[in-house]
Design a protein around this motif. Structure first.
Motif, PDB file in Angstrom:
ATOM      1  N   GLY A   1       0.883  -1.525   0.186  1.00  0.00           N
ATOM      2  CA  GLY A   1      -0.083   0.077  -0.097  1.00  0.00           C
ATOM      3  C   GLY A   1       0.810   1.062  -0.273  1.00  0.00           C
TER       4      GLY A   1
ATOM      5  N   GLY B   1      -0.398   4.325   0.019  1.00  0.00           N
ATOM      6  CA  GLY B   1      -1.239   5.724   0.697  1.00  0.00           C
ATOM      7  C   GLY B   1      -0.068   6.293   2.020  1.00  0.00           C
TER       8      GLY B   1
ATOM      9  N   GLY C   1       0.216   6.634   5.011  1.00  0.00           N
ATOM     10  CA  GLY C   1       0.756   5.178   5.928  1.00  0.00           C
ATOM     11  C   GLY C   1       2.346   4.084   5.914  1.00  0.00           C
TER      12      GLY C   1
ATOM     13  N   GLU D   1       1.733  -1.345  -4.796  1.00  0.00           N
ATOM     14  CA  GLU D   1       0.910  -0.848  -5.020  1.00  0.00           C
ATOM     15  C   GLU D   1       0.031  -1.536  -5.911  1.00  0.00           C
ATOM     16  N   LYS D   2      -1.773  -1.424  -5.926  1.00  0.00           N
ATOM     17  CA  LYS D   2      -2.160  -2.367  -6.389  1.00  0.00           C
ATOM     18  C   LYS D   2      -2.394  -0.993  -8.087  1.00  0.00           C
ATOM     19  N   MET D   3      -2.993  -0.080  -7.159  1.00  0.00           N
ATOM     20  CA  MET D   3      -3.659   0.652  -8.494  1.00  0.00           C
ATOM     21  C   MET D   3      -2.384   1.798  -9.216  1.00  0.00           C
TER      22      MET D   3
ATOM     23  N   GLY E   1      -2.698   6.228  -2.752  1.00  0.00           N
ATOM     24  CA  GLY E   1      -4.725   5.723  -2.023  1.00  0.00           C
ATOM     25  C   GLY E   1      -4.705   6.579  -1.779  1.00  0.00           C
ATOM     26  N   ASN E   2      -5.403   6.319  -0.710  1.00  0.00           N
ATOM     27  CA  ASN E   2      -7.248   7.458   0.082  1.00  0.00           C
ATOM     28  C   ASN E   2      -6.463   8.317   0.530  1.00  0.00           C
ATOM     29  N   THR E   3      -5.390   8.058   1.140  1.00  0.00           N
ATOM     30  CA  THR E   3      -4.602   9.047   1.960  1.00  0.00           C
ATOM     31  C   THR E   3      -5.037  11.100   0.561  1.00  0.00           C
TER      32      THR E   3
ATOM     33  N   VAL F   1      -0.681  -7.512  -3.629  1.00  0.00           N
ATOM     34  CA  VAL F   1      -0.755  -8.588  -2.812  1.00  0.00           C
ATOM     35  C   VAL F   1      -1.848  -9.541  -2.825  1.00  0.00           C
TER      36      VAL F   1
ATOM     37  N   ALA G   1      -0.402  -1.765   4.934  1.00  0.00           N
ATOM     38  CA  ALA G   1      -0.934  -0.673   5.080  1.00  0.00           C
ATOM     39  C   ALA G   1      -1.981  -0.151   3.425  1.00  0.00           C
TER      40      ALA G   1
ATOM     41  N   SER H   1      -8.577  -5.864   1.367  1.00  0.00           N
ATOM     42  CA  SER H   1      -7.932  -6.892   1.343  1.00  0.00           C
ATOM     43  C   SER H   1      -7.063  -7.525   2.424  1.00  0.00           C
TER      44      SER H   1
ATOM     45  N   GLU I   1      -5.494   3.048   8.397  1.00  0.00           N
ATOM     46  CA  GLU I   1      -6.782   2.603   8.155  1.00  0.00           C
ATOM     47  C   GLU I   1      -7.235   0.744   8.702  1.00  0.00           C
TER      48      GLU I   1
ATOM     49  N   ILE J   1      -2.161   6.630  10.670  1.00  0.00           N
ATOM     50  CA  ILE J   1      -1.017   6.882   9.419  1.00  0.00           C
ATOM     51  C   ILE J   1       0.275   7.379  10.072  1.00  0.00           C
TER      52      ILE J   1
HETATM   53  P1  ADP Z   1      -3.716   4.323   5.147  1.00  0.00           P
HETATM   54  O1  ADP Z   1      -4.753   5.860   4.977  1.00  0.00           O
HETATM   55  O2  ADP Z   1      -4.051   3.677   5.753  1.00  0.00           O
HETATM   56  O3  ADP Z   1      -2.661   4.681   4.709  1.00  0.00           O
HETATM   57  P2  ADP Z   1      -4.604   3.990   1.813  1.00  0.00           P
HETATM   58  O4  ADP Z   1      -6.187   4.471   2.104  1.00  0.00           O
HETATM   59  O5  ADP Z   1      -4.283   5.937   1.871  1.00  0.00           O
HETATM   60  O6  ADP Z   1      -4.439   3.782   3.144  1.00  0.00           O
HETATM   61  O7  ADP Z   1      -4.050   3.588   0.911  1.00  0.00           O
HETATM   62  C1  ADP Z   1      -3.695   1.758   0.958  1.00  0.00           C
HETATM   63  C2  ADP Z   1      -2.814   2.023  -0.601  1.00  0.00           C
HETATM   64  O8  ADP Z   1      -2.970   0.622  -0.558  1.00  0.00           O
HETATM   65  C3  ADP Z   1      -4.175   2.037  -1.385  1.00  0.00           C
HETATM   66  O9  ADP Z   1      -3.101   2.978  -2.624  1.00  0.00           O
HETATM   67  C4  ADP Z   1      -4.423   0.455  -1.808  1.00  0.00           C
HETATM   68  O10 ADP Z   1      -5.265   0.323  -3.190  1.00  0.00           O
HETATM   69  C5  ADP Z   1      -3.626  -0.079  -1.706  1.00  0.00           C
HETATM   70  N1  ADP Z   1      -3.459  -1.409  -1.822  1.00  0.00           N
HETATM   71  C6  ADP Z   1      -5.022  -1.829  -1.137  1.00  0.00           C
HETATM   72  N2  ADP Z   1      -4.657  -3.674  -0.981  1.00  0.00           N
HETATM   73  C7  ADP Z   1      -3.937  -3.660  -1.808  1.00  0.00           C
HETATM   74  C8  ADP Z   1      -3.319  -5.384  -1.818  1.00  0.00           C
HETATM   75  N3  ADP Z   1      -3.741  -6.310  -1.906  1.00  0.00           N
HETATM   76  N4  ADP Z   1      -1.833  -4.755  -2.731  1.00  0.00           N
HETATM   77  C9  ADP Z   1      -1.550  -3.772  -3.121  1.00  0.00           C
HETATM   78  N5  ADP Z   1      -1.590  -2.272  -2.868  1.00  0.00           N
HETATM   79  C10 ADP Z   1      -3.044  -2.201  -2.228  1.00  0.00           C
END
Ligand code: ADP
Length: 448
Positions: free
Chosen positions: A11, A13, A15, A34-36, A41-43, A156, A189, A221, A412, A431
């Protein structure tokens, strides 16, 4: 060829990035998965700021605050359901996390307030812009400077263990090829699950049909993967709806707008609640209105103090007019009612006393400087307070409260810190604080 790392962070984000930077600074070889297709992320969508008490920046502004008060207000906001050890760690580490960011050239030296807090302790960038974009771009600079590897569009799908200890992860890349990354430590994270409607509705059936403010990677996930290796979860049903979400775009209208002095007005033209109450309470009051929605109303001074307001105007969902009267016409609202509501509120500001709803904070200034603005808002799914269990070292715990060797989690994906309701400004704090802890401890474990 197999790839070997000391620490793999799942992840990107806030964190994950903070954890990766700290682990790298401890001397670990780190990769972020990072999957996206993009980092953040949502941060990156975080709006209002980062809470911390007893910071250097508060002192510079003459704001007197105490960790004890921050602890108690967060506990009250969380309906006393918070894990108090984690909360204590959170409050204690917050000022140092603000300094950690400053040392990494991410200075949050302006300060505002959010619902449920009694003191200005929400740290944000000097230009009063939304914290998320500023934070992520600053963290990414550090990631690049340290040449930390980031694998985008790589997901992952399994955390691998041998004899109960983590040994790596299985990833699937953009071409659907899977491979193993070996790692001595894995930091999860992966964020929350607000964008996973099925999972939200499983725990809270009444939230079916609600929009979400979250990016689409917020699928939860990481929780499922950690459960597979024995992690316990807590508070999974505690899902926060945020009161001020623009419904056509699912755009969150930052709490900084209310913190800057805006009010909430019903379609009938009346205030109906203390706008600075916690998110759960404000949301419940909006849902109880006949239209199940409300208007957030502010003047040009509030706009000028919040960069986000201009962003909302640019997005096209803000109604504006030179006078309250003309605004009411545009909102199809009784003109006299809106006029009277503003006059009454402005008197409360002059006296610093809200006779109607007991609002005690952010009675900043009378709403009297045109143009006037309004955004129609209603609640949306925003944050999942529940998640996996960790200890104060950010180690993932099993059902017997024993750490799972090599597994850390931050952000989160973790449950317990915020109890039954998260306070605005506490997610960014969470985070960064637990990201740093997880990064440090995961590196120490890997290099031991
Ligand atoms: P936090 O605020 O806790 O740091 P975020 O929501 O900002 O978390 O970021 C979490 C990130 O993890 C997102 O970019 C999301 O796409 C990524 N993510 C979630 N599940 C997976 C996964 N299985 N493999 C890789 N990245 C993932």
């Amino acid at each position: 060829a197999p790839q070997h790392y000391d620490v793999v962070v799942i992840g990107s984000g806030g964190g994950g990035l903070a954890a990766a930077i700290q682990a790298s600074e401890e001397g670990a070889k780190v990769a972020i998965v990072e999957k996206m297709p993009t980092i953040g992320g949502n941060t990156i969508k975080a709006s209002v700021g980062m809470n911390a008490a007893e910071t250097r920046f508060q002192k510079l502004k003459g704001i007197e605050d105490s960790k004890e008060l921050f602890f108690n207000e967060t506990l009250k906001g969380g309906k006393c359901k918070n894990n108090q050890q984690l909360l204590r760690q959170f409050v204690d580490q917050a000022p140092e996390a603000i300094e950690w960011l400053a040392r990494h050239d991410i200075e949050l030296n302006d300060i505002t307030i959010t619902g449920g807090m009694s003191i200005d302790r929400t740290h944000r960038p000097a230009d009063r812009s939304a914290v998320g974009g500023f934070l992520i771009s600053g963290l990414v600079k550090n990631i690049n400077q340290r040449e930390i590897e980031v694998l985008l569009e790589t997901s992952v799908d399994e955390i691998l263990c041998e004899k109960g200890v983590v040994i790596g992860v299985k990833v699937v890349d953009e071409y659907n090829d899977s491979r193993i990354l070996h790692a001595k430590s894995v930091i999860v994270a992966t964020g929350g699950f607000s964008a996973n409607r099925e999972m939200v509705v499983k725990y809270r059936p009444e939230l079916d049909g609600f929009v979400t403010t979250n990016h689409k990677g917020a699928t939860g996930s990481g929780i499922a993967m950690l459960q597979q290796i024995g992690a316990a979860t807590v508070d999974m049903g505690e899902i926060q709806i945020h009161p001020t979400v623009e419904q056509t775009t699912s755009y969150l209208v930052s709490e900084a707008i209310r913190g800057g002095g805006a009010i909430l007005v019903s379609q009938a033209g009346h205030r109906f609640y203390n706008e600075m109450e916690t998110r759960d309470k404000v949301s419940a009051q909006i849902i109880a209105l006949p239209e199940k929605s409300a208007w957030i109303v502010f003047d040009d001074r509030v706009r000028a103090n919040n960069k986000a307001a201009d962003e909302y105007i640019a997005k096209g969902f803000v109604v504006s007019a030179p006078t309250p009267y003309e605004l009411a016409v545009k909102l199809n609202m009784d003109q006299e009612s809106l006029q009277a509501t503003l006059e009454r509120y402005n008197q409360f500001v002059e006296r610093q006393h809200d006779e109607d709803f007991g609002r005690q904070t952010a009675l900043r200034h009378p709403l009297e400087k045109g143009p006037f603005f309004a955004i129609r808002i209603a609640p949306g799914v925003h944050h999942t307070m529940g998640g996996v269990t960790i200890n104060t070292d950010a180690e993932v715990l099993d059902a017997q409260h024993q750490p799972i060797g090599g597994a850390w989690a931050a952000g989160e994906v973790v449950g317990g810190i915020h109890g039954a309701n998260r306070i605005g400004g506490n997610a960014v704090a969470d985070i960064i604080i637990f990201g740093i802890l997880a990064g440090r401890n995961a590196a120490t474990w890997a290099l031991r």
